[in-house]
Design a protein around this motif. Structure first.
Motif, PDB file in Angstrom:
ATOM      1  N   LEU A  17       4.111 -32.960 -14.183  1.00 17.63           N
ATOM      2  CA  LEU A  17       2.893 -32.872 -13.376  1.00 17.63           C
ATOM      3  C   LEU A  17       2.716 -31.478 -12.785  1.00 17.63           C
ATOM      4  N   LEU A  18       3.808 -30.829 -12.408  1.00 21.24           N
ATOM      5  CA  LEU A  18       3.704 -29.456 -11.905  1.00 21.24           C
ATOM      6  C   LEU A  18       3.195 -28.513 -12.999  1.00 21.24           C
ATOM      7  N   GLU A  19       3.656 -28.720 -14.240  1.00 23.42           N
ATOM      8  CA  GLU A  19       3.154 -27.934 -15.373  1.00 23.42           C
ATOM      9  C   GLU A  19       1.651 -28.142 -15.543  1.00 23.42           C
ATOM     10  N   GLU A  20       1.222 -29.414 -15.463  1.00 21.95           N
ATOM     11  CA  GLU A  20      -0.200 -29.719 -15.622  1.00 21.95           C
ATOM     12  C   GLU A  20      -1.014 -29.116 -14.482  1.00 21.95           C
ATOM     13  N   LEU A  21      -0.480 -29.185 -13.265  1.00 26.01           N
ATOM     14  CA  LEU A  21      -1.179 -28.612 -12.101  1.00 26.01           C
ATOM     15  C   LEU A  21      -1.360 -27.112 -12.287  1.00 26.01           C
ATOM     16  N   GLU A  22      -0.287 -26.444 -12.704  1.00 32.22           N
ATOM     17  CA  GLU A  22      -0.358 -25.002 -12.903  1.00 32.22           C
ATOM     18  C   GLU A  22      -1.390 -24.659 -13.971  1.00 32.22           C
ATOM     19  N   ALA A  40      -3.005 -32.150  -1.897  1.00 36.82           N
ATOM     20  CA  ALA A  40      -1.825 -31.306  -2.095  1.00 36.82           C
ATOM     21  C   ALA A  40      -0.599 -31.864  -1.377  1.00 36.82           C
ATOM     22  N   ASP A  41      -0.804 -32.762  -0.402  1.00 41.55           N
ATOM     23  CA  ASP A  41       0.323 -33.331   0.338  1.00 41.55           C
ATOM     24  C   ASP A  41       0.911 -34.576  -0.327  1.00 41.55           C
ATOM     25  N   ASP A  42       0.293 -35.050  -1.408  1.00 43.97           N
ATOM     26  CA  ASP A  42       0.785 -36.238  -2.106  1.00 43.97           C
ATOM     27  C   ASP A  42       2.006 -35.842  -2.934  1.00 43.97           C
ATOM     28  N   ILE A  43       3.203 -36.138  -2.412  1.00 43.12           N
ATOM     29  CA  ILE A  43       4.431 -35.709  -3.098  1.00 43.12           C
ATOM     30  C   ILE A  43       4.605 -36.409  -4.447  1.00 43.12           C
ATOM     31  N   TYR A  44       3.918 -37.529  -4.659  1.00 40.31           N
ATOM     32  CA  TYR A  44       4.027 -38.243  -5.933  1.00 40.31           C
ATOM     33  C   TYR A  44       3.009 -37.747  -6.957  1.00 40.31           C
ATOM     34  N   MET A  45       2.089 -36.874  -6.524  1.00 41.02           N
ATOM     35  CA  MET A  45       1.105 -36.245  -7.403  1.00 41.02           C
ATOM     36  C   MET A  45       0.341 -37.277  -8.238  1.00 41.02           C
ATOM     37  N   ARG A  46      -0.160 -38.318  -7.571  1.00 46.38           N
ATOM     38  CA  ARG A  46      -0.799 -39.410  -8.311  1.00 46.38           C
ATOM     39  C   ARG A  46      -2.298 -39.243  -8.512  1.00 46.38           C
ATOM     40  N   SER A  47      -3.016 -38.723  -7.522  1.00 42.78           N
ATOM     41  CA  SER A  47      -4.470 -38.730  -7.560  1.00 42.78           C
ATOM     42  C   SER A  47      -5.028 -37.356  -7.936  1.00 42.78           C
ATOM     43  N   TYR A  65     -19.872 -34.052 -14.871  1.00 41.71           N
ATOM     44  CA  TYR A  65     -19.267 -35.355 -14.595  1.00 41.71           C
ATOM     45  C   TYR A  65     -17.956 -35.171 -13.849  1.00 41.71           C
ATOM     46  N   GLN A  66     -17.826 -35.864 -12.722  1.00 43.36           N
ATOM     47  CA  GLN A  66     -16.573 -35.894 -11.970  1.00 43.36           C
ATOM     48  C   GLN A  66     -15.836 -37.178 -12.341  1.00 43.36           C
ATOM     49  N   LEU A  67     -14.532 -37.066 -12.527  1.00 39.44           N
ATOM     50  CA  LEU A  67     -13.705 -38.214 -12.856  1.00 39.44           C
ATOM     51  C   LEU A  67     -12.514 -38.264 -11.918  1.00 39.44           C
ATOM     52  N   LYS A  68     -12.007 -39.468 -11.704  1.00 37.57           N
ATOM     53  CA  LYS A  68     -10.753 -39.656 -10.975  1.00 37.57           C
ATOM     54  C   LYS A  68      -9.703 -40.067 -11.998  1.00 37.57           C
ATOM     55  N   LEU A  69      -8.569 -39.398 -11.949  1.00 37.86           N
ATOM     56  CA  LEU A  69      -7.436 -39.752 -12.799  1.00 37.86           C
ATOM     57  C   LEU A  69      -6.306 -40.156 -11.865  1.00 37.86           C
ATOM     58  N   PHE A  70      -5.713 -41.313 -12.127  1.00 36.84           N
ATOM     59  CA  PHE A  70      -4.624 -41.789 -11.272  1.00 36.84           C
ATOM     60  C   PHE A  70      -3.373 -41.928 -12.120  1.00 36.84           C
ATOM     61  N   CYS A  71      -2.389 -41.078 -11.839  1.00 37.08           N
ATOM     62  CA  CYS A  71      -1.120 -41.064 -12.566  1.00 37.08           C
ATOM     63  C   CYS A  71      -0.092 -41.833 -11.759  1.00 37.08           C
ATOM     64  N   ASP A  72       0.128 -43.076 -12.111  1.00 40.10           N
ATOM     65  CA  ASP A  72       1.097 -43.868 -11.365  1.00 40.10           C
ATOM     66  C   ASP A  72       2.505 -43.358 -11.636  1.00 40.10           C
ATOM     67  N   THR A  73       3.488 -43.981 -11.025  1.00 39.07           N
ATOM     68  CA  THR A  73       4.864 -43.486 -11.131  1.00 39.07           C
ATOM     69  C   THR A  73       5.409 -43.592 -12.555  1.00 39.07           C
ATOM     70  N   ASP A  74       4.743 -44.350 -13.448  1.00 35.14           N
ATOM     71  CA  ASP A  74       5.211 -44.456 -14.838  1.00 35.14           C
ATOM     72  C   ASP A  74       4.561 -43.420 -15.765  1.00 35.14           C
TER      73      ASP A  74
END
Length: 160
Positions: A17-22, A40-47, A65-74
């Protein structure tokens, strides 16, 4: 430790997720898709929020178009849930919820760990250009038809 031979290296979720964020922060491709974290404070980087600029020569041209992507812990073993914030008429999107249906969108339905949020956004943009989606009548943009989280009454701000 046993001999593992040539087993593939599995990148831990947070590194991935850090790679994707960068990559998202640097700007990707031709600039018609982008994404970043919601909090930025979501340590699980889900939303995450993604943006797609509609492809030319389609009914989506000129729309953002704005989208929400939710990356759960899996994630990345399982795909994120993906939801359009505004109404969009596409064969792979539930008209009521804005959710991208994995049964109708192969990238989510046949998810591979190597796929990224960037891949999803690029693939959705390509989907907008397919014969079954490129001419579908779209809901009006101007009627403030945006989906709002159901937390009581949400205020809508208009910037003039």
């Amino acid at each position: 430790m046993g001999s593992e031979g040539s087993a593939p290296v599995v990148v831990p979720r947070n590194f991935r997720l850090l790679e994707e964020l960068e990559r998202g922060e640097k700007g990707i491709g031709d600039g018609t898709v982008s994404y970043g974290m919601d909090d930025a404070d979501d340590i699980y980087m889900r939303s995450w929020t993604g943006t797609i600029i509609g492809p030319p020569n389609t009914v989506h041209e000129g729309r953002i178009y704005q989208l929400k992507l939710f990356c759960d812990t899996d994630y990345p073993d399982k795909p994120p849930t993906v939801r359009f914030q505004a109404r969009v008429n596409m064969t792979c999107v539930n008209q009521e919820t804005g959710m991208v249906d994995p049964r109708r969108f192969p990238m989510l339905g046949n998810w591979k760990r190597e796929h990224t949020m960037e891949d999803i956004l690029i693939s959705l943009k390509k989907e907008m250009s397919t014969p079954q989606n490129r001419r579908l009548h779209q809901p009006h943009e101007g009627n403030d038809d945006q989906r709002v989280e159901q937390k009581g009454l949400a205020a809508r701000c208009v910037v003039m």
